[in-house]
Write a protein that holds these residues in place. Structure first.
Motif, PDB file in Angstrom:
ATOM      1  N   LYS A   1       0.839  -1.197   0.000  1.00 38.70           N
ATOM      2  CA  LYS A   1       0.000   0.000   0.000  1.00 38.70           C
ATOM      3  C   LYS A   1       0.882   1.258   0.000  1.00 38.70           C
ATOM      4  CE  LYS A   1      -3.892  -2.315   0.501  1.00 38.70           C
ATOM      5  NZ  LYS A   1      -4.924  -2.352  -0.560  1.00 38.70           N
ATOM      6  N   VAL A   2       0.326   2.348  -0.506  1.00 37.61           N
ATOM      7  CA  VAL A   2       1.044   3.623  -0.530  1.00 37.61           C
ATOM      8  C   VAL A   2       0.276   4.624   0.331  1.00 37.61           C
ATOM      9  CG1 VAL A   2       1.831   5.543  -1.952  1.00 37.61           C
ATOM     10  CG2 VAL A   2       2.006   3.194  -2.808  1.00 37.61           C
TER      11      VAL A   2
ATOM     12  N   GLU B   1       6.162   0.167   9.252  1.00 38.54           N
ATOM     13  CA  GLU B   1       6.378  -1.091   9.959  1.00 38.54           C
ATOM     14  C   GLU B   1       5.382  -2.150   9.514  1.00 38.54           C
ATOM     15  OE1 GLU B   1       6.589  -2.735  14.583  1.00 38.54           O
ATOM     16  OE2 GLU B   1       6.272  -0.606  14.161  1.00 38.54           O
ATOM     17  N   HIS B   2       4.182  -1.705   9.123  1.00 36.49           N
ATOM     18  CA  HIS B   2       3.159  -2.634   8.640  1.00 36.49           C
ATOM     19  C   HIS B   2       3.296  -2.912   7.138  1.00 36.49           C
ATOM     20  CE1 HIS B   2       0.354  -3.121  12.134  1.00 36.49           C
ATOM     21  NE2 HIS B   2       1.092  -2.114  12.564  1.00 36.49           N
ATOM     22  N   GLY B   3       4.331  -2.366   6.512  1.00 33.77           N
ATOM     23  CA  GLY B   3       4.635  -2.709   5.135  1.00 33.77           C
ATOM     24  C   GLY B   3       4.303  -1.669   4.093  1.00 33.77           C
ATOM     25  N   ALA B   4       3.738  -0.539   4.498  1.00 32.17           N
ATOM     26  CA  ALA B   4       3.347   0.480   3.520  1.00 32.17           C
ATOM     27  C   ALA B   4       4.554   1.258   3.007  1.00 32.17           C
ATOM     28  CB  ALA B   4       2.349   1.453   4.141  1.00 32.17           C
ATOM     29  N   HIS B   5       4.442   1.737   1.771  1.00 30.33           N
ATOM     30  CA  HIS B   5       5.354   2.746   1.244  1.00 30.33           C
ATOM     31  C   HIS B   5       4.809   4.097   1.706  1.00 30.33           C
ATOM     32  CE1 HIS B   5       7.131  -0.378  -1.119  1.00 30.33           C
ATOM     33  NE2 HIS B   5       6.045  -0.559  -1.846  1.00 30.33           N
TER      34      HIS B   5
ATOM     35  N   GLN C   1      13.532  -0.644   8.396  1.00 27.09           N
ATOM     36  CA  GLN C   1      12.684  -1.750   8.814  1.00 27.09           C
ATOM     37  C   GLN C   1      12.629  -2.853   7.762  1.00 27.09           C
ATOM     38  OE1 GLN C   1       8.905   0.127   9.566  1.00 27.09           O
ATOM     39  NE2 GLN C   1       9.660   1.272  11.339  1.00 27.09           N
ATOM     40  N   GLY C   2      12.967  -2.485   6.509  1.00 25.38           N
ATOM     41  CA  GLY C   2      13.024  -3.471   5.447  1.00 25.38           C
ATOM     42  C   GLY C   2      11.686  -3.971   4.957  1.00 25.38           C
ATOM     43  N   LYS C   3      10.622  -3.223   5.214  1.00 28.97           N
ATOM     44  CA  LYS C   3       9.282  -3.653   4.798  1.00 28.97           C
ATOM     45  C   LYS C   3       8.700  -2.728   3.732  1.00 28.97           C
ATOM     46  CE  LYS C   3       8.364  -5.746   9.298  1.00 28.97           C
ATOM     47  NZ  LYS C   3       7.526  -5.738  10.514  1.00 28.97           N
ATOM     48  N   GLY C   4       8.594  -1.446   4.054  1.00 28.39           N
ATOM     49  CA  GLY C   4       8.056  -0.487   3.098  1.00 28.39           C
ATOM     50  C   GLY C   4       9.094   0.535   2.699  1.00 28.39           C
ATOM     51  N   GLY C   5       8.891   1.148   1.547  1.00 19.31           N
ATOM     52  CA  GLY C   5       9.766   2.218   1.101  1.00 19.31           C
ATOM     53  C   GLY C   5       9.296   3.544   1.645  1.00 19.31           C
ATOM     54  N   ALA C   6      10.083   4.581   1.421  1.00 19.92           N
ATOM     55  CA  ALA C   6       9.702   5.908   1.901  1.00 19.92           C
ATOM     56  C   ALA C   6      10.456   6.986   1.144  1.00 19.92           C
ATOM     57  CB  ALA C   6       9.980   6.040   3.399  1.00 19.92           C
TER      58      ALA C   6
ATOM     59  N   VAL D   1       2.188   9.651  -6.278  1.00 20.77           N
ATOM     60  CA  VAL D   1       1.874   8.805  -7.441  1.00 20.77           C
ATOM     61  C   VAL D   1       3.088   8.677  -8.352  1.00 20.77           C
ATOM     62  CG1 VAL D   1       0.420   8.606  -9.485  1.00 20.77           C
ATOM     63  CG2 VAL D   1      -0.582   9.362  -7.321  1.00 20.77           C
ATOM     64  N   LYS D   2       3.841   9.755  -8.498  1.00 20.37           N
ATOM     65  CA  LYS D   2       5.037   9.709  -9.331  1.00 20.37           C
ATOM     66  C   LYS D   2       6.063   8.715  -8.780  1.00 20.37           C
ATOM     67  CE  LYS D   2       6.589  13.671 -10.686  1.00 20.37           C
ATOM     68  NZ  LYS D   2       7.279  15.004 -10.691  1.00 20.37           N
ATOM     69  N   ALA D   3       6.200   8.695  -7.462  1.00 14.38           N
ATOM     70  CA  ALA D   3       7.206   7.839  -6.838  1.00 14.38           C
ATOM     71  C   ALA D   3       6.775   6.381  -6.751  1.00 14.38           C
ATOM     72  CB  ALA D   3       7.537   8.356  -5.445  1.00 14.38           C
ATOM     73  N   PHE D   4       5.513   6.140  -6.431  1.00 16.02           N
ATOM     74  CA  PHE D   4       5.071   4.779  -6.135  1.00 16.02           C
ATOM     75  C   PHE D   4       3.977   4.252  -7.056  1.00 16.02           C
ATOM     76  CE2 PHE D   4       6.633   6.340  -1.930  1.00 16.02           C
ATOM     77  CZ  PHE D   4       7.705   5.459  -1.797  1.00 16.02           C
ATOM     78  N   GLY D   5       3.478   5.111  -7.941  1.00 14.80           N
ATOM     79  CA  GLY D   5       2.518   4.639  -8.943  1.00 14.80           C
ATOM     80  C   GLY D   5       1.083   4.537  -8.497  1.00 14.80           C
ATOM     81  N   ARG D   6       0.806   4.867  -7.232  1.00 15.34           N
ATOM     82  CA  ARG D   6      -0.570   4.745  -6.747  1.00 15.34           C
ATOM     83  C   ARG D   6      -0.707   5.463  -5.415  1.00 15.34           C
ATOM     84  NH1 ARG D   6      -2.109  -1.170  -5.923  1.00 15.34           N
ATOM     85  NH2 ARG D   6      -3.685  -0.314  -4.508  1.00 15.34           N
ATOM     86  N   LEU D   7      -1.928   5.521  -4.908  1.00 14.51           N
ATOM     87  CA  LEU D   7      -2.200   6.066  -3.582  1.00 14.51           C
ATOM     88  C   LEU D   7      -3.337   5.254  -2.975  1.00 14.51           C
ATOM     89  CD1 LEU D   7      -1.877   8.260  -1.376  1.00 14.51           C
ATOM     90  CD2 LEU D   7      -3.636   9.577  -2.580  1.00 14.51           C
TER      91      LEU D   7
END
Length: 295
Positions: A51-52, A72-76, A98-103, A124-130
């Motif tokens: 998720k973003v 921590e729960h895996g979101a970007h 944390q090695g789960k989500g990007g930022a 959206v530019k960075a991760f392709g979605r929201l």
């Protein structure tokens, strides 16, 4: 049932609410006869993997705690700041570690419509979605009715009400249906039994946010997008302490049953839950996270 096999969570629950005439035990009704698992993504998952999330005002305090918890729960996570780029970068590095989500960190004044739109565009530019929008940024000035002027009033309503509303409008066009999440931030001031006179304008803006959230939940809920509000009580942040004497802060802390102020880490897990699939049936709610404080 084999001795090593544990009953599922849903079956356990249903087994105590409906009788089964064959064995005089309680069992689920036929419509729930299919096997459910406690790991069912649709019903119980709090994972945000893939998720973003955009969190406004997230370089410090409550916003930073929210951003880190979502990561921590895996979101970007898109970490938003206005002035302190180093603080924002620290939050980004913490999430990545944390090695789960990007930022990423994005500088944007979300107190303006242009700044809010820019932040969404960068996400959206960075991760392709929201998928998730947490509207945490705000201002909290302290003036009584004799002290407020039009500039003070406008700055609070522009930043705390107008900008979040139009950012939510823009995000609604980007967030997927169903499954999207919009989370507003209010304050327990709006229902406190004792409110200081200098909280007049701030409390008014948060009351407006609660009504916006309540109505949007009906509108966007038809598309499977939930809209909720989280209303913290007194949280020990620099913004909260600003302009308050030690005596006032101690009084507020002692008014809580736990005899302390809240911490940003007390608020963030509630946001993470509301952002998750586990909260798919929580919509239009105002959750007061205040430790039962009356102030």
């Amino acid at each position: 049932m084999p001795p090593n096999r544990k009953p599922t969570l849903v079956s356990n629950f249903l087994s105590v609410v409906r009788p089964n005439s064959n064995n005089n035990k309680l069992a689920p009704p036929s419509r729930y006869s299919k096997t459910f698992s406690a790991s069912s993504t649709a019903l119980t998952s709090t994972s945000l993997l893939g998720k973003v999330a955009v969190v406004t005002g997230s370089s410090r305090s409550i916003g930073a705690a929210i951003a880190k918890t979502l990561g921590e729960h895996g979101a970007h996570v898109v970490v938003n700041y206005v002035n302190d780029s180093q603080a924002a970068d620290d939050v980004v590095q913490s999430i990545r570690a944390q090695g789960k989500g990007g930022a990423i960190a994005v500088k944007a004044n979300v107190g303006t419509l242009e700044g809010g739109q820019y932040l969404l565009d960068e996400a959206v530019k960075a991760f392709g979605r929201l998928d998730i929008l947490v509207l945490n940024a705000g201002v909290m000035g302290s003036k009584t009715i004799s002290e407020i002027d039009e500039t003070f009033y406008d700055s609070h309503f522009d930043t705390n009400v107008k900008a979040p509303l139009f950012m939510a409008k823009a995000a609604a066009a980007l967030i997927p249906s169903p499954g999207g999440r919009i989370i507003f931030m209010s304050s327990s001031f709006t229902s406190a039994s004792a409110v200081p006179a200098n909280a007049l304008v701030y409390s008014a803006t948060k009351g407006a946010i609660e009504q916006i959230s309540r109505v949007l939940a009906r509108d966007l809920g038809a598309r499977g997008i939930t809209v909720n509000t989280v209303s913290p009580g007194a949280v020990d942040t620099a913004l909260f302490r600003e302009g308050k004497s030690t005596g006032v802060i101690d009084f507020i802390a002692k008014s809580n049953p736990a005899k302390r102020l809240g911490e940003p880490e007390d608020i963030a897990p509630v946001i993470a839950f509301l952002a998750s699939a586990a909260a798919q049936w929580v919509n239009g709610q105002n959750i007061r996270v205040n430790g039962a404080s009356a102030v």
